[in-house]
Design a protein around this motif. Structure first.
Motif, short mmCIF file in Angstrom:
data_model
loop_
_atom_site.label_atom_id
_atom_site.label_comp_id
_atom_site.label_asym_id
_atom_site.label_seq_id
_atom_site.Cartn_x
_atom_site.Cartn_y
_atom_site.Cartn_z
N LEU A 127 35.40 -6.99 -129.92
CA LEU A 127 36.02 -6.42 -128.66
C LEU A 127 36.82 -4.88 -128.64
O LEU A 127 36.63 -5.21 -129.70
N SER A 128 36.41 -4.02 -127.50
CA SER A 128 37.49 -2.52 -128.20
C SER A 128 37.47 -2.38 -126.80
O SER A 128 37.78 -2.77 -125.29
N LEU A 132 40.73 0.78 -130.03
CA LEU A 132 40.65 0.09 -130.90
C LEU A 132 39.43 -1.26 -131.11
O LEU A 132 38.80 -1.30 -129.80
N VAL A 133 39.49 -1.73 -132.28
CA VAL A 133 37.91 -2.31 -132.28
C VAL A 133 38.36 -3.60 -132.74
O VAL A 133 39.20 -3.85 -133.70
N PHE A 134 38.12 -5.31 -132.43
CA PHE A 134 38.25 -6.53 -132.86
C PHE A 134 37.01 -7.11 -132.95
O PHE A 134 36.58 -7.12 -131.69
N ASP A 135 36.71 -7.80 -134.52
CA ASP A 135 36.19 -8.33 -134.62
C ASP A 135 36.12 -9.86 -134.82
O ASP A 135 37.04 -10.47 -135.92
N GLY A 145 38.98 3.84 -137.13
CA GLY A 145 38.18 2.99 -137.88
C GLY A 145 38.55 2.49 -138.94
O GLY A 145 38.85 2.62 -139.89
N GLU A 146 40.25 2.76 -139.13
CA GLU A 146 40.79 2.19 -140.18
C GLU A 146 41.01 1.23 -140.16
O GLU A 146 41.99 0.48 -138.65
N ARG A 147 41.28 -0.03 -141.11
CA ARG A 147 41.13 -0.99 -140.89
C ARG A 147 42.95 -1.60 -140.73
O ARG A 147 43.55 -0.96 -141.53
N GLN A 148 43.30 -2.98 -139.91
CA GLN A 148 44.45 -2.91 -139.93
C GLN A 148 44.49 -4.78 -140.19
O GLN A 148 43.62 -5.75 -139.81
N ASP A 149 45.64 -4.88 -141.16
CA ASP A 149 45.89 -6.25 -141.05
C ASP A 149 46.29 -7.23 -140.22
O ASP A 149 48.24 -6.63 -140.30
N LEU A 150 46.61 -8.06 -139.65
CA LEU A 150 46.67 -8.82 -138.47
C LEU A 150 47.29 -10.31 -139.14
O LEU A 150 46.04 -11.02 -140.00
N ARG A 151 48.11 -10.77 -139.65
CA ARG A 151 48.12 -12.57 -138.51
C ARG A 151 47.84 -13.06 -137.74
O ARG A 151 47.44 -12.35 -136.99
N ASN A 152 46.93 -14.45 -138.10
CA ASN A 152 46.58 -14.88 -137.06
C ASN A 152 46.92 -15.46 -135.55
O ASN A 152 46.80 -15.20 -134.56
N ARG A 153 48.23 -15.40 -135.93
CA ARG A 153 49.00 -15.55 -134.53
C ARG A 153 48.52 -13.76 -133.92
O ARG A 153 48.73 -13.69 -132.36
N GLU A 154 48.78 -13.36 -134.91
CA GLU A 154 48.69 -11.86 -134.35
C GLU A 154 46.60 -11.66 -133.17
O GLU A 154 46.75 -10.88 -132.55
N LEU A 155 46.22 -11.86 -134.48
CA LEU A 155 45.61 -11.90 -133.71
C LEU A 155 44.97 -11.79 -132.60
O LEU A 155 43.98 -11.88 -131.65
N ARG A 156 44.90 -12.99 -132.64
CA ARG A 156 45.22 -14.23 -131.14
C ARG A 156 46.05 -13.26 -129.92
O ARG A 156 45.18 -13.32 -128.41
N LEU A 157 46.79 -13.33 -129.60
CA LEU A 157 47.78 -12.30 -129.18
C LEU A 157 46.99 -11.29 -128.77
O LEU A 157 47.20 -10.58 -127.27
#
Length: 221
Positions: A127-128, A132-135, A145-157
């Motif tokens: 999804l982009s 911002l790109v989310f796999d 192009g820079e990776r960001q570390d998100l926790r599970n609930r943040e990813l779902r949001l």
């Protein structure tokens, strides 16, 4: 994403729910058709996982009513029936996919992703929006192009916002999408998660905008 799992086998239901929760999904479990109606009346779901043989009836009757009422929530049938005629009848009733028991959890997860992609009108996992790109498959988020570390609930949001950029989501809608009935949370929790997500996306041209008194929306450059 919020899923409704309709399954009367307690051990299997808990195993599936726990596996999906590892990916940050909220899962409500209904063990009979009566509970299903209560769940559907009290929440909106991104996906339904439906067992056929239930204590108070046949899951196909739910599927038939579900589609006849105009509900478009995708349904994956969990079935022990392997005959082609059984699978064809469920697809004709409106099932989006099926998986035969016993199944591998990785296959179930893949089928869930595939059905959700079809509903979103895309053939890709990514999804982009803006830079911002989310796999979702690999739980990877990149900003320019820079990776960001998100926790599970943040990813779902983030996934909720990316599913409809520009759409305004109220706090109650976000609670409904991120948490199950068993989660004891208030709408204030959404403020916390939105705040965390903003911090991790501050280098992005994409923003999560507060609509005072209404909710939040994702906006681009």
């Amino acid at each position: 994403m919020r899923f409704l799992l309709i399954e009367d086998n307690d051990e299997l239901a808990r195993a599936v729910a726990d596996r999906l929760a590892l990916d940050g999904h909220a899962v409500d479990i209904a063990r009979d058709l009566a509970t299903v109606e209560d769940c559907m009346a009290g929440a909106s779901y991104d996906l339904v996982l439906l067992d056929i043989m239930l204590p108070d009836g046949d899951g196909r009757s739910f599927l038939d009513r579900h589609r006849a009422s105009g509900r478009e929530t995708p349904v994956i049938v969990l079935t022990a029936r392997s005959q082609v005629s059984d699978r064809v009848s469920m697809l004709d009733l409106g099932a989006d996919d099926y998986i035969t028991k016993p199944f591998d959890f990785t296959e179930l997860e893949a089928r869930c992703r595939a059905v959700l992609r079809r509903r979103q009108g895309t053939a890709r996992n990514e999804l982009s929006f803006g830079d911002l790109v989310f796999d979702p498959l690999n739980a990877v988020v990149t900003v320019a192009g820079e990776r960001q570390d998100l926790r599970n609930r943040e990813l779902r949001l983030l996934e909720v916002f990316l599913s409809a950029p520009g759409r305004v989501f109220s706090k109650s809608q976000l609670v409904d999408r991120l948490f199950s009935f068993s989660d004891d949370v208030s709408e204030n929790a959404i403020e916390v998660y939105v705040g965390r997500l903003r911090k991790k996306l501050r280098a992005s041209s994409v923003q999560i905008e507060t609509m005072r008194g209404i909710g939040y929306r994702m906006t681009g450059p």
